[in-house]
Scaffold this active site. Structure first.
Site, PDB file in Angstrom:
ATOM      1  N   GLY A  63       0.830  -1.194   0.000  1.00 20.45           N
ATOM      2  CA  GLY A  63       0.000   0.000   0.000  1.00 20.45           C
ATOM      3  C   GLY A  63       0.868   1.248   0.000  1.00 20.45           C
ATOM      4  N   GLY A 112       0.414  -4.855   1.113  1.00 19.14           N
ATOM      5  CA  GLY A 112      -0.842  -4.866   0.394  1.00 19.14           C
ATOM      6  C   GLY A 112      -0.837  -5.746  -0.834  1.00 19.14           C
ATOM      7  CD  GLU A 135       3.282  -4.644   6.409  1.00 15.70           C
ATOM      8  OE1 GLU A 135       2.804  -4.650   5.260  1.00 15.70           O
ATOM      9  OE2 GLU A 135       3.847  -5.649   6.924  1.00 15.70           O
ATOM     10  CG  ASP A 143      -1.871  -3.952   6.766  1.00 19.04           C
ATOM     11  OD1 ASP A 143      -0.920  -4.500   6.167  1.00 19.04           O
ATOM     12  OD2 ASP A 143      -2.310  -2.837   6.426  1.00 19.04           O
TER      13      ASP A 143
END
Length: 345
Positions: A63, A112, A135, A143
């Site tokens: 992301g 992502g 992350e 996530d």
């Protein structure tokens, strides 16, 4: 267009087309993917979906957290909140799609990028695939449903390998992805174009039957020599205890792993471990809900802006974390953010 969508026979084709940014997802791309999936979900002429990345270097590098950081610094944290909420909703929609969803991971797939691939019914990797959840170095947390799929890896009933990958951000290649069940098929990179052509002509099942190679051709899993040590170390219940076990081991692998963890954001490490522990007893939907709660909390903290600065903006890899030590992080405060795991039985 940063997301291309078209039909090829009965296949709905999606291509992430932002190669200069290694196909990193922004909000427009997330919305474009969701719009196509929603359209094809009830289209009887589309029997399955295939997603690829343009440019040859990356499937999807994650992301666009730099944009999220800019929003937070501009006092517009709600824009970042919207980005993560819509991204995680997309991840859930992929998992729930009532048609085959095939991701072809040729190149880098991080963060992502795993969210728009691993939840599909088939995950194809080439010898150029490199998967990671980095992350914790960003003041953020793994996530996109990773706290579900990293808690349910093949041959990892205690979740230790998933914890290792989530906390350290270690990259793995095709062989490890296949061994852990993150990937389902191995196709050499030079056969991908033929795979996609044949998928449009006769469907992905027949195309994969023709072009998928023996997984052994992907090589030996890089984690295989360390599985016992990973299990002995990362099965611990706290990050502090993981570090203590590594320090006590006294070998090069343990020392290197401990050094890698100590570079990461202490709060992110604790958040990630708590999410993973909850994820082992939760559904994907519950994991995504907990990840969103954690994401909204984390991006409001100084560590997020600092971590993204250190890794992606200034690239000096010299983040100043607050608090600076794992044993200074309030784990109870983090647990209070999460939806309790469902009771057994």
């Amino acid at each position: 267009m940063k997301v291309r969508s078209w039909t090829d026979g009965t296949v709905g084709r999606l291509e992430l087309d932002r190669p200069a940014a290694l196909n990193a997802l922004d909000l427009d791309m997330i919305r474009g993917l969701r719009e196509a999936l929603d359209r094809w979900r009830s289209d009887d002429d589309v029997a399955e979906v295939v997603i690829t990345g343009a440019g040859g270097r990356a499937f999807c590098s994650g992301g666009d957290v730099r944009a999220a950081r800019e929003a937070v610094l501009a006092g517009r944290a709600e824009l970042a909140d919207t980005f993560f909420a819509e991204e995680y909703a997309l991840n859930g929609a992929i998992a729930e799609l009532p048609k085959p969803y095939v991701a072809v991971i040729d190149g880098v797939a991080m963060g992502g990028g795993l969210g728009v691939s691993i939840h599909g019914s088939a995950r194809v990797v080439t010898e150029r695939a490199a998967l990671a959840m980095p992350e914790t170095a960003l003041g953020f947390t793994p996530d996109v449903g990773s706290t579900y799929f990293l808690s349910h890896l093949d041959g990892d009933p205690a979740g230790a390998v998933g914890r290792y990958l989530a906390l350290t951000g270690a990259r793995i290649g095709a062989a490890d992805a296949l061994a852990l069940g993150l990937a389902t098929h191995f196709v050499p990179a030079n056969a991908v174009d033929a795979l996609l052509d044949d998928a449009g002509a006769e469907g992905t099942a027949a195309a994969l039957a023709r072009h998928a190679a023996d997984p052994a051709e992907a090589g030996e899993p890089s984690l295989a020599p360390y599985r016992d040590r990973i299990e002995a170390t990362f099965s611990a219940g706290t990050v502090t205890e993981i570090l203590e076990r590594l320090d006590d081991a006294g070998d090069d692998w343990a020392a290197g792993t401990a050094a890698a963890l100590r570079i990461m954001c202490p709060t992110s490490l604790v958040v990630a471990l708590e999410l993973l522990k909850a994820g082992a007893a939760s559904t994907l939907g519950q994991c995504l809900e907990n990840e969103l709660r954690a994401a909204v909390w984390l991006i409001a903290r100084p560590d997020f802006a600092e971590g993204v600065r250190a890794v992606l903006v200034d690239k000096d890899r010299k983040a100043s974390w607050s608090p600076a030590r794992v044993d200074e992080v309030d784990a109870e405060q983090i647990r209070a953010l999460l939806v309790p795991a469902p009771a057994a039985g």
